[in-house]
Design an enzyme around this catalytic site. Sequence first.
Site, short mmCIF file in Angstrom:
data_model
loop_
_atom_site.label_atom_id
_atom_site.label_comp_id
_atom_site.label_asym_id
_atom_site.label_seq_id
_atom_site.Cartn_x
_atom_site.Cartn_y
_atom_site.Cartn_z
N SER A 100 0.80 -1.22 0.00
CA SER A 100 0.00 0.00 0.00
C SER A 100 0.84 1.28 0.00
O SER A 100 0.49 2.24 -0.70
CB SER A 100 -0.95 0.01 1.19
OG SER A 100 -1.99 -0.93 1.01
N GLY A 114 -12.80 -19.03 4.76
CA GLY A 114 -12.49 -18.16 5.88
C GLY A 114 -13.73 -17.49 6.43
O GLY A 114 -14.79 -17.47 5.79
N LYS A 148 -9.73 -5.28 11.50
CA LYS A 148 -10.83 -4.70 10.73
C LYS A 148 -12.14 -4.67 11.51
O LYS A 148 -12.98 -3.78 11.29
CB LYS A 148 -11.02 -5.45 9.41
CG LYS A 148 -9.87 -5.24 8.43
CD LYS A 148 -10.13 -5.93 7.11
CE LYS A 148 -8.98 -5.72 6.13
NZ LYS A 148 -9.25 -6.30 4.81
N GLY A 180 -12.63 -10.79 8.87
CA GLY A 180 -13.12 -9.52 8.36
C GLY A 180 -13.18 -9.46 6.85
O GLY A 180 -14.15 -8.94 6.27
N ALA A 181 -12.16 -9.98 6.18
CA ALA A 181 -12.16 -9.98 4.71
C ALA A 181 -13.29 -10.87 4.18
O ALA A 181 -13.94 -10.55 3.19
CB ALA A 181 -10.81 -10.45 4.18
N ASP A 235 -12.98 -2.39 0.93
CA ASP A 235 -12.85 -3.78 0.45
C ASP A 235 -14.13 -4.18 -0.27
O ASP A 235 -14.10 -4.83 -1.32
CB ASP A 235 -12.64 -4.74 1.63
CG ASP A 235 -11.22 -4.73 2.16
OD1 ASP A 235 -10.31 -4.27 1.43
OD2 ASP A 235 -11.01 -5.18 3.30
N GLY A 294 -5.02 -10.89 -5.54
CA GLY A 294 -5.37 -9.82 -4.62
C GLY A 294 -4.87 -8.44 -5.01
O GLY A 294 -5.35 -7.44 -4.45
#
Length: 303
Positions: free
Chosen positions: A21, A135, A70, A138-139, A111, A268
């Site tokens: 990032s 999973g 998150k 949070g994602a 996201d 990603g």
Amino acid sequence: MAPAAQQLIGLIGHPIAHSRSPAMQQAALDALGIAARYELWDTPARKLKARVAALRAPGILGANVTIPYKAAVLPLLDDVTPEARRHACAVNTIVREEAGGQVRLVGHNTDLVAILRLLDEHAAWSASRRMLVLGAGGAAQAALGAALLRDAEPWVAVRHPKRGRAALAALWAREHAEADAPPPLPRAWRERVVDLANAGALEAALAHTGVLVNATPVGLGDPQSSPLPLALLRTLPREALVFDMAYSPPETALVRAARAAGLRAAGGLLMLLYQGAAAFTLWTQREAPLAVMRAALDLSATE
């Protein structure tokens, strides 16, 4: 004329040394002549509250939030957008707002924006309107929320089915939060949890899956590891899309295997680009220079 004072934006998470990032966001800031610096703010859990509180200081534009915070940052903010709270129950972008001498920290989930854009660009539902998410963190919540926003079936595959049921129950409750008496979780939803250790159940679920999403950290930093047995990818319908949220390495074992099996696949980095561009606009009120950010990530080498 004196140069403008430099402002700060940072990434809050732990660990975060691998993050790309800073390169992407700094390139965007520099391209538009914005006097700001994007930093890595590696934050142990015991210091999270203080780190978020520090965002109220003058000269801060905001922050990104990544694993594992998150959801943990939600109670530390003054407000959270309805989309972030209802459809993701997680925040990955914090914006510092000031008006009338009052400072507010507002949470967003870019996201979710990025996932929706990626799904739409890839015509994701050409095979089936089932999304199977690996999973339950949070994602994963953002991906499950995106499925509902596109009228698709959210499914979860996890090592601990209890966590998967809790994730779907939380999603169901948020989607019916405005009801006086939210209906109980339907049996059909309870049956949408797959044990990752049960190869037979996983194979049966994949056979009717239009979008497979890896929202686990498995594969991050390891080009050989995969969140599921790669041979099972051949069970997916031919038009299915495989999306791995991990972006380091740029092409994970899951993405490589999906492409080798003739499936459509996305890594990603594309999600990082889209969520980063949306966050950039929230912080600066300027349109993000997408081409500059894409070049900084060297996306051409992965497409």
